[in-house]
Design a protein around this motif. Structure first.
Motif, short mmCIF file in Angstrom:
data_model
loop_
_atom_site.label_atom_id
_atom_site.label_comp_id
_atom_site.label_asym_id
_atom_site.label_seq_id
_atom_site.Cartn_x
_atom_site.Cartn_y
_atom_site.Cartn_z
N VAL A 1 -26.11 -18.72 -31.60
CA VAL A 1 -26.66 -20.12 -31.30
C VAL A 1 -28.13 -19.94 -32.26
N VAL A 2 -28.39 -21.01 -32.82
CA VAL A 2 -29.76 -21.13 -33.53
C VAL A 2 -30.54 -22.41 -33.28
N ILE B 1 -17.42 -23.99 -51.64
CA ILE B 1 -18.07 -22.99 -50.74
C ILE B 1 -16.92 -21.92 -50.10
N GLU B 2 -16.94 -20.77 -50.67
CA GLU B 2 -16.01 -20.07 -50.23
C GLU B 2 -16.20 -19.17 -48.91
N ARG B 3 -17.41 -18.85 -48.63
CA ARG B 3 -17.91 -18.05 -47.64
C ARG B 3 -18.82 -18.69 -46.70
N MET B 4 -18.78 -18.79 -45.25
CA MET B 4 -19.69 -19.48 -44.55
C MET B 4 -19.66 -18.82 -43.19
N LYS B 5 -20.77 -18.98 -42.53
CA LYS B 5 -20.93 -18.51 -41.24
C LYS B 5 -21.33 -19.41 -40.14
N PHE B 6 -21.08 -19.77 -39.05
CA PHE B 6 -21.38 -20.99 -38.26
C PHE B 6 -21.97 -20.54 -37.00
N TYR B 7 -23.20 -21.51 -36.87
CA TYR B 7 -24.21 -21.41 -35.52
C TYR B 7 -23.93 -22.46 -34.74
N ILE B 8 -24.12 -22.45 -33.45
CA ILE B 8 -24.16 -23.73 -32.63
C ILE B 8 -25.69 -24.14 -32.42
N ALA B 9 -26.10 -25.28 -32.69
CA ALA B 9 -27.56 -25.57 -32.41
C ALA B 9 -27.53 -26.85 -31.32
#
Length: 257
Positions: free
Chosen positions: A68-69, A127-135
């Motif tokens: 979470v961000v 975009i090949e690489r990504m990281k997800f955050y919940i806000a």
């Protein structure tokens, strides 16, 4: 209480919210009744049912095992936000907010059940690489509106490939007059057009080379980890059979650190 699997918010997550006491069944039932007009159930839970946006984000992070961000403490980077568009980010409630050299583009979202649609959009943006955050929802919406304040709703009607091209140009040029026209000029001349093509070719070649180098680095890393693991198992076997004494085994362990 039966939940509709067609909800934008994952029905299993809603059940988890009930099980953990974040919302009651009666509260959720009333919230679902208010979403008939297409209103986001996230918005209803927060604004009508009084659920804390932070608590909802934390609960979603626990359920989806996603970090979470707090975007109120983050300054979005233009290198990341350039991959998005106001209309899309508002519709799907997400924003690319930073670029990490290891994991790729960091993306904050509200509803993790929409991660596939967001991923497809970002893949179209190369975009090949990504990281997800919940806000938290309201915080994310405020950031999106601030970052994309100048975007018009008409962007939603522009094909994705055209939006991507404009986004790439914004990251390459400080003076867009050379590309988009300005001061009376409507099109770049032949020399500038040729120069632009050459730059794009060079950039693509660099991206291809970086991709190959990254894959090679990952292969080397996996090989090294396998070698270390096999060496450790061999040392343990030798110690268990008495071929390697405790002192030698400890020295070997220290040498591997």
């Amino acid at each position: 209480m039966k939940l509709d699997d067609g909800l934008i918010m994952d029905a299993k997550f809603l059940k988890y919210c009930i099980d953990t006491g974040v919302v009651s069944q009666d509260t959720l039932r009333r919230a679902l009744a208010m979403t008939d007009d297409g209103t986001s159930i996230y918005a209803v839970l927060i604004h009508q049912a009084g659920v804390s946006q932070e608590q909802l984000a934390i609960t979603a992070g626990e359920f989806y095992e996603c970090p979470v961000v707090d975007l109120s403490r983050v300054k979005p980077e233009p290198a990341a936000t350039g991959y998005g568009a106001g209309s899309i980010c508002r519709r799907l409630n997400f924003i690319p907010f930073s670029v990490d050299p290891v994991v790729g583009v960091l993306v904050a979202l509200v509803d993790y059940s929409q991660v596939d649609e967001i991923t497809n959009y970002l893949h179209d943006a190369k975009i090949e690489r990504m990281k997800f955050y919940i806000a938290p929802m309201d915080t994310l919406i405020q950031v999106v509106n601030k970052v994309y304040a100048s975007d018009k709703d008409v962007l939603n009607e522009i094909p994705t490939n055209l939006r991507r091209r404009a986004s790439i140009l914004r990251t390459q040029y400080l003076n867009l007059d050379m590309v988009n026209g300005g001061g009376g000029a409507s099109k770049p001349d032949a020399d500038n057009s040729h120069q632009l093509q050459e730059i794009q070719k060079e950039m693509q070649a660099c991206k291809d080379e970086n991709t190959q180098l990254r894959h090679r680095l990952e292969q080397l890393s996996e090989t090294l980890e396998l070698e270390i693991s096999m060496s450790r198992k061999l040392a343990q076997i030798l110690k268990a059979k008495g071929i390697l004494d405790n002192e030698s085994f400890e020295r070997w362990l220290i040498s591997q650190r």
